[in-house]
Design a protein around this motif. Structure first.
Motif, PDB file in Angstrom:
ATOM      1  N   LEU A  95       0.828  -1.207   0.000  1.00  0.00           N
ATOM      2  CA  LEU A  95       0.000   0.000   0.000  1.00  0.00           C
ATOM      3  C   LEU A  95       0.865   1.261   0.000  1.00  0.00           C
ATOM      4  CD1 LEU A  95      -2.830  -1.059   2.489  1.00  0.00           C
ATOM      5  CD2 LEU A  95      -2.949  -0.898  -0.012  1.00  0.00           C
ATOM      6  N   LEU A  96       1.982   1.226   0.722  1.00  0.00           N
ATOM      7  CA  LEU A  96       2.891   2.376   0.705  1.00  0.00           C
ATOM      8  C   LEU A  96       3.439   2.616  -0.698  1.00  0.00           C
ATOM      9  CD1 LEU A  96       4.939   1.814   3.998  1.00  0.00           C
ATOM     10  CD2 LEU A  96       3.246   3.597   3.559  1.00  0.00           C
ATOM     11  N   LEU A  97       3.792   1.539  -1.398  1.00  0.00           N
ATOM     12  CA  LEU A  97       4.298   1.673  -2.759  1.00  0.00           C
ATOM     13  C   LEU A  97       3.219   2.208  -3.693  1.00  0.00           C
ATOM     14  CD1 LEU A  97       6.414  -1.588  -3.111  1.00  0.00           C
ATOM     15  CD2 LEU A  97       7.239   0.743  -2.818  1.00  0.00           C
ATOM     16  N   VAL A  98       1.979   1.744  -3.521  1.00  0.00           N
ATOM     17  CA  VAL A  98       0.882   2.235  -4.350  1.00  0.00           C
ATOM     18  C   VAL A  98       0.672   3.722  -4.129  1.00  0.00           C
ATOM     19  CG1 VAL A  98      -1.612   2.089  -4.722  1.00  0.00           C
ATOM     20  CG2 VAL A  98      -0.261  -0.001  -4.543  1.00  0.00           C
ATOM     21  N   VAL A  99       0.748   4.153  -2.871  1.00  0.00           N
ATOM     22  CA  VAL A  99       0.588   5.577  -2.557  1.00  0.00           C
ATOM     23  C   VAL A  99       1.711   6.391  -3.208  1.00  0.00           C
ATOM     24  CG1 VAL A  99       0.659   7.277  -0.694  1.00  0.00           C
ATOM     25  CG2 VAL A  99      -0.701   5.199  -0.443  1.00  0.00           C
ATOM     26  N   MET A 100       2.948   5.894  -3.130  1.00  0.00           N
ATOM     27  CA  MET A 100       4.064   6.618  -3.734  1.00  0.00           C
ATOM     28  C   MET A 100       3.923   6.700  -5.253  1.00  0.00           C
ATOM     29  SD  MET A 100       7.504   5.672  -1.590  1.00  0.00           S
ATOM     30  CE  MET A 100       7.295   3.895  -1.657  1.00  0.00           C
ATOM     31  N   LEU A 101       3.524   5.596  -5.881  1.00  0.00           N
ATOM     32  CA  LEU A 101       3.333   5.598  -7.325  1.00  0.00           C
ATOM     33  C   LEU A 101       2.191   6.535  -7.723  1.00  0.00           C
ATOM     34  CD1 LEU A 101       3.778   1.812  -8.157  1.00  0.00           C
ATOM     35  CD2 LEU A 101       5.378   3.669  -8.628  1.00  0.00           C
ATOM     36  N   GLY A 102       1.121   6.537  -6.920  1.00  0.00           N
ATOM     37  CA  GLY A 102       0.019   7.457  -7.194  1.00  0.00           C
ATOM     38  C   GLY A 102       0.443   8.907  -7.064  1.00  0.00           C
ATOM     39  N   ALA A 103       1.268   9.193  -6.048  1.00  0.00           N
ATOM     40  CA  ALA A 103       1.763  10.559  -5.882  1.00  0.00           C
ATOM     41  C   ALA A 103       2.658  10.964  -7.055  1.00  0.00           C
ATOM     42  CB  ALA A 103       2.525  10.678  -4.566  1.00  0.00           C
ATOM     43  N   ALA A 104       3.486  10.034  -7.526  1.00  0.00           N
ATOM     44  CA  ALA A 104       4.358  10.336  -8.667  1.00  0.00           C
ATOM     45  C   ALA A 104       3.538  10.620  -9.917  1.00  0.00           C
ATOM     46  CB  ALA A 104       5.319   9.175  -8.908  1.00  0.00           C
ATOM     47  N   ARG A 105       2.487   9.839 -10.152  1.00  0.00           N
ATOM     48  CA  ARG A 105       1.640  10.069 -11.325  1.00  0.00           C
ATOM     49  C   ARG A 105       0.900  11.400 -11.206  1.00  0.00           C
ATOM     50  NH1 ARG A 105      -1.698   5.277 -13.875  1.00  0.00           N
ATOM     51  NH2 ARG A 105      -1.810   6.967 -15.409  1.00  0.00           N
TER      52      ARG A 105
END
Length: 295
Positions: free
Chosen positions: A273-283
């Motif tokens: 979930l942390l990785l998903v949040v980071m990827l979402g923030a990057a996008r």
């Protein structure tokens, strides 16, 4: 027969993905909602979100999360800055460029175990080379494995050494796609090399920089081998006071040392979930920049 041939060609991929990708993911999600002990896999007990709430109350989890963020910042920022500098040097027309590119990639090809064991010797408290240099400079030796920030810096140094060359080659490939006419126009306008780098090279490297930031963040979140081998005597605890225990080490400790497979599964999903949040923030950042550029 010809109609089903394409499905036969792609079937091995889906079979392997289902067996080693999808099934472990689903089983981990199921196990995170149960009390599953590694010594009693046939007797799971439904606990709902209890494994997740226990993580929220566990100071060792927050310590591991803080260590992961700290080591991630200490390794990612210097690593990417050094990679930019190395890529810029490799982009200059000098003799033996192919040799230097191979040298830059050599640390990435080195195994984690070999690199970490060498760095553990370099950062030794009593006979390490780093402390020998510090003593020669008139400074006090540092206990690299037991100091709260010294240990994080030492682990970060291993990551920086291994991944700087890899990122440098990515930046180098991106630099070579920047049209040379832009540099010539900037030079005619009187721009110095530094201004050319800031106003021509860096804008052309934005996609590559975003890619390396995301990949480095993913690697930092999953960091496991370097802290485990650096503190070999401490095992999965990440030092006597858990001073460099990352989320990866904490997951390993819960699942394979304490045998709490359900709790380890919950940690794995929190990391996802942390990785998903980071990827979402990057996008989101990329979309905002794209919309600003269009406007």
């Amino acid at each position: 027969m010809e109609r089903w041939a394409p499905y036969g060609f792609v079937a091995p991929f889906f079979l392997l993905f289902g067996a080693f990708g999808l099934f472990p993911l689903l089983y981990t999600a199921w196990a995170s909602l149960h009390r599953v002990e590694l010594t009693a896999l046939d007797r799971p007990e439904w606990v709902g979100l209890r494994n997740y709430t226990r993580l929220a109350e566990d100071p060792f989890f927050w310590n591991a999360l803080g260590n992961t963020v700290a080591i991630g910042l200490l390794s990612t920022v210097p690593q990417l800055l050094l990679a930019l500098g190395v890529a810029h040097l490799l982009d200059v027309r000098l003799r033996g460029r192919a040799f230097f590119r191979v040298v830059a990639l050599a640390p990435y090809a080195t195994s984690v175990a070999a690199a970490t064991l060498v760095f553990a010797l370099l950062f030794g408290r009593d006979h390490g080379l780093v402390n020998w240099v510090l003593t020669g400079l008139g400074l006090a030796p540092v206990d690299w494995q037991n100091g709260p920030w010294a240990s994080k810096a030492a682990v970060s140094a291993i990551v920086v050494w291994r991944w700087t060359g890899y990122n440098a080659l990515i930046y180098l490939a991106a630099m070579q796609t920047v049209p040379r006419e832009l540099y010539e126009a900037a030079a005619l306008d009187g721009a110095s090399r530094w201004r050319q780098f800031v106003h021509v090279t860096l804008p052309g490297l934005r996609p590559a920089i975003l890619f390396t930031v995301v990949v480095s963040a993913i690697g930092a979140t999953q960091l496991f081998g370097e802290p485990l081998l650096f503190g070999a005597d401490a095992g999965a605890s990440g030092g006597a006071d858990h001073q460099f225990q990352t989320l990866g080490l904490y997951l390993y400790e819960q699942g394979w040392v304490n045998l709490h497979l359900g709790r380890a599964s919950a940690i794995a999903w929190v990391m996802l979930l942390l990785l998903v949040v980071m990827l979402g923030a990057a996008r989101l950042v990329r979309r905002v920049r794209a919309s600003g550029a269009v406007a």
